[in-house]
Design an enzyme around this catalytic site. Structure first.
Site, PDB file in Angstrom:
ATOM      1  N   CYS A  42       4.629  13.739  -8.430  1.00 54.13           N
ATOM      2  CA  CYS A  42       3.181  13.592  -8.257  1.00 54.13           C
ATOM      3  C   CYS A  42       2.710  14.603  -7.208  1.00 54.13           C
ATOM      4  O   CYS A  42       3.279  14.662  -6.108  1.00 54.13           O
ATOM      5  CB  CYS A  42       2.838  12.181  -7.810  1.00 54.13           C
ATOM      6  SG  CYS A  42       1.086  11.972  -7.407  1.00 54.13           S
ATOM      7  N   ASP A  96       8.174  11.204 -10.884  1.00 53.20           N
ATOM      8  CA  ASP A  96       7.752  10.632 -12.158  1.00 53.20           C
ATOM      9  C   ASP A  96       8.894  10.823 -13.139  1.00 53.20           C
ATOM     10  O   ASP A  96       9.525  11.888 -13.171  1.00 53.20           O
ATOM     11  CB  ASP A  96       6.497  11.337 -12.685  1.00 53.20           C
ATOM     12  CG  ASP A  96       5.244  10.945 -11.927  1.00 53.20           C
ATOM     13  OD1 ASP A  96       5.102   9.753 -11.597  1.00 53.20           O
ATOM     14  OD2 ASP A  96       4.402  11.829 -11.675  1.00 53.20           O
ATOM     15  N   GLU A 129      14.863  28.222 -28.693  1.00 57.16           N
ATOM     16  CA  GLU A 129      16.289  28.201 -28.319  1.00 57.16           C
ATOM     17  C   GLU A 129      16.467  27.061 -27.317  1.00 57.16           C
ATOM     18  O   GLU A 129      15.774  26.992 -26.302  1.00 57.16           O
ATOM     19  CB  GLU A 129      16.675  29.559 -27.714  1.00 57.16           C
ATOM     20  CG  GLU A 129      18.166  29.784 -27.583  1.00 57.16           C
ATOM     21  CD  GLU A 129      18.740  29.160 -26.336  1.00 57.16           C
ATOM     22  OE1 GLU A 129      19.856  28.610 -26.435  1.00 57.16           O
ATOM     23  OE2 GLU A 129      18.101  29.209 -25.272  1.00 57.16           O
ATOM     24  N   LEU A 130      17.373  26.135 -27.626  1.00 55.82           N
ATOM     25  CA  LEU A 130      17.464  24.881 -26.881  1.00 55.82           C
ATOM     26  C   LEU A 130      17.875  25.033 -25.421  1.00 55.82           C
ATOM     27  O   LEU A 130      17.319  24.369 -24.549  1.00 55.82           O
ATOM     28  CB  LEU A 130      18.427  23.924 -27.589  1.00 55.82           C
ATOM     29  CG  LEU A 130      17.952  23.419 -28.946  1.00 55.82           C
ATOM     30  CD1 LEU A 130      19.003  22.513 -29.564  1.00 55.82           C
ATOM     31  CD2 LEU A 130      16.618  22.703 -28.830  1.00 55.82           C
ATOM     32  N   GLU A 137      -0.632  14.576 -17.302  1.00 58.44           N
ATOM     33  CA  GLU A 137      -1.499  15.152 -18.331  1.00 58.44           C
ATOM     34  C   GLU A 137      -1.342  16.668 -18.390  1.00 58.44           C
ATOM     35  O   GLU A 137      -1.348  17.268 -19.470  1.00 58.44           O
ATOM     36  CB  GLU A 137      -2.970  14.799 -18.044  1.00 58.44           C
ATOM     37  CG  GLU A 137      -3.272  13.309 -18.094  1.00 58.44           C
ATOM     38  CD  GLU A 137      -2.935  12.536 -16.813  1.00 58.44           C
ATOM     39  OE1 GLU A 137      -3.251  11.348 -16.758  1.00 58.44           O
ATOM     40  OE2 GLU A 137      -2.353  13.121 -15.863  1.00 58.44           O
TER      41      GLU A 137
END
Length: 135
Positions: A45, A52, A68-69, A87
């Site tokens: 945060c 978070d 590409e992972l 958000e």
């Protein structure tokens, strides 16, 4: 007003993150979907500095390029110590994926764990031709 400032709202949005690499889609023109989930996503945060936790989902239909992972994992890990609102995370990830891979369509969902008794679920999507509104 509860002490949140424009700086809090914009925190993390200009962070330099690792590049999301791509590779050539061998099935261009085929209607198929790729889903990537990160069940251990973390960020911070920007006001309180508290962590978070959540699950981040990316779904997309590739056009010319696929994500590409390993590079995507390294990209997401940079959020671990980044002060940014949930958000903004979802929308920034979506923008960066679209910039890197130019998919036919893409959607990012952030399903964030309870904090103070509340959970948050944020979804953002993109499709070719719709573009992004200038913010």
């Amino acid at each position: 007003m509860t002490g949140y400032t424009a700086e809090h709202a914009a925190a993390g949005m200009d962070a330099e993150l690792p590049a999301i690499e791509t590779w050539a889609n061998q099935y261009k023109g085929r209607d198929y979907t790729i889903e990537i989930a990160c069940p251990e996503f973390t960020s911070v945060c920007p006001k309180t500095g508290l962590p978070d936790f959540g699950t981040l989902h990316l779904r997309y239909q590739p056009a010319d390029r696929c994500i590409e992972l390993k590079s995507f994992k390294l990209y997401l890990q940079e959020y671990r110590n980044l002060g940014i609102f949930q958000e903004n995370i979802v929308n920034k990830v979506l923008e960066d994926v679209v910039k890197a891979a130019s998919p036919v369509w893409a959607a990012v969902e952030g399903d964030f764990a309870a904090r103070g008794g509340l959970t948050t679920n944020v979804e953002a999507s993109y499709s070719q031709g719709s573009g992004f509104a200038e913010g």
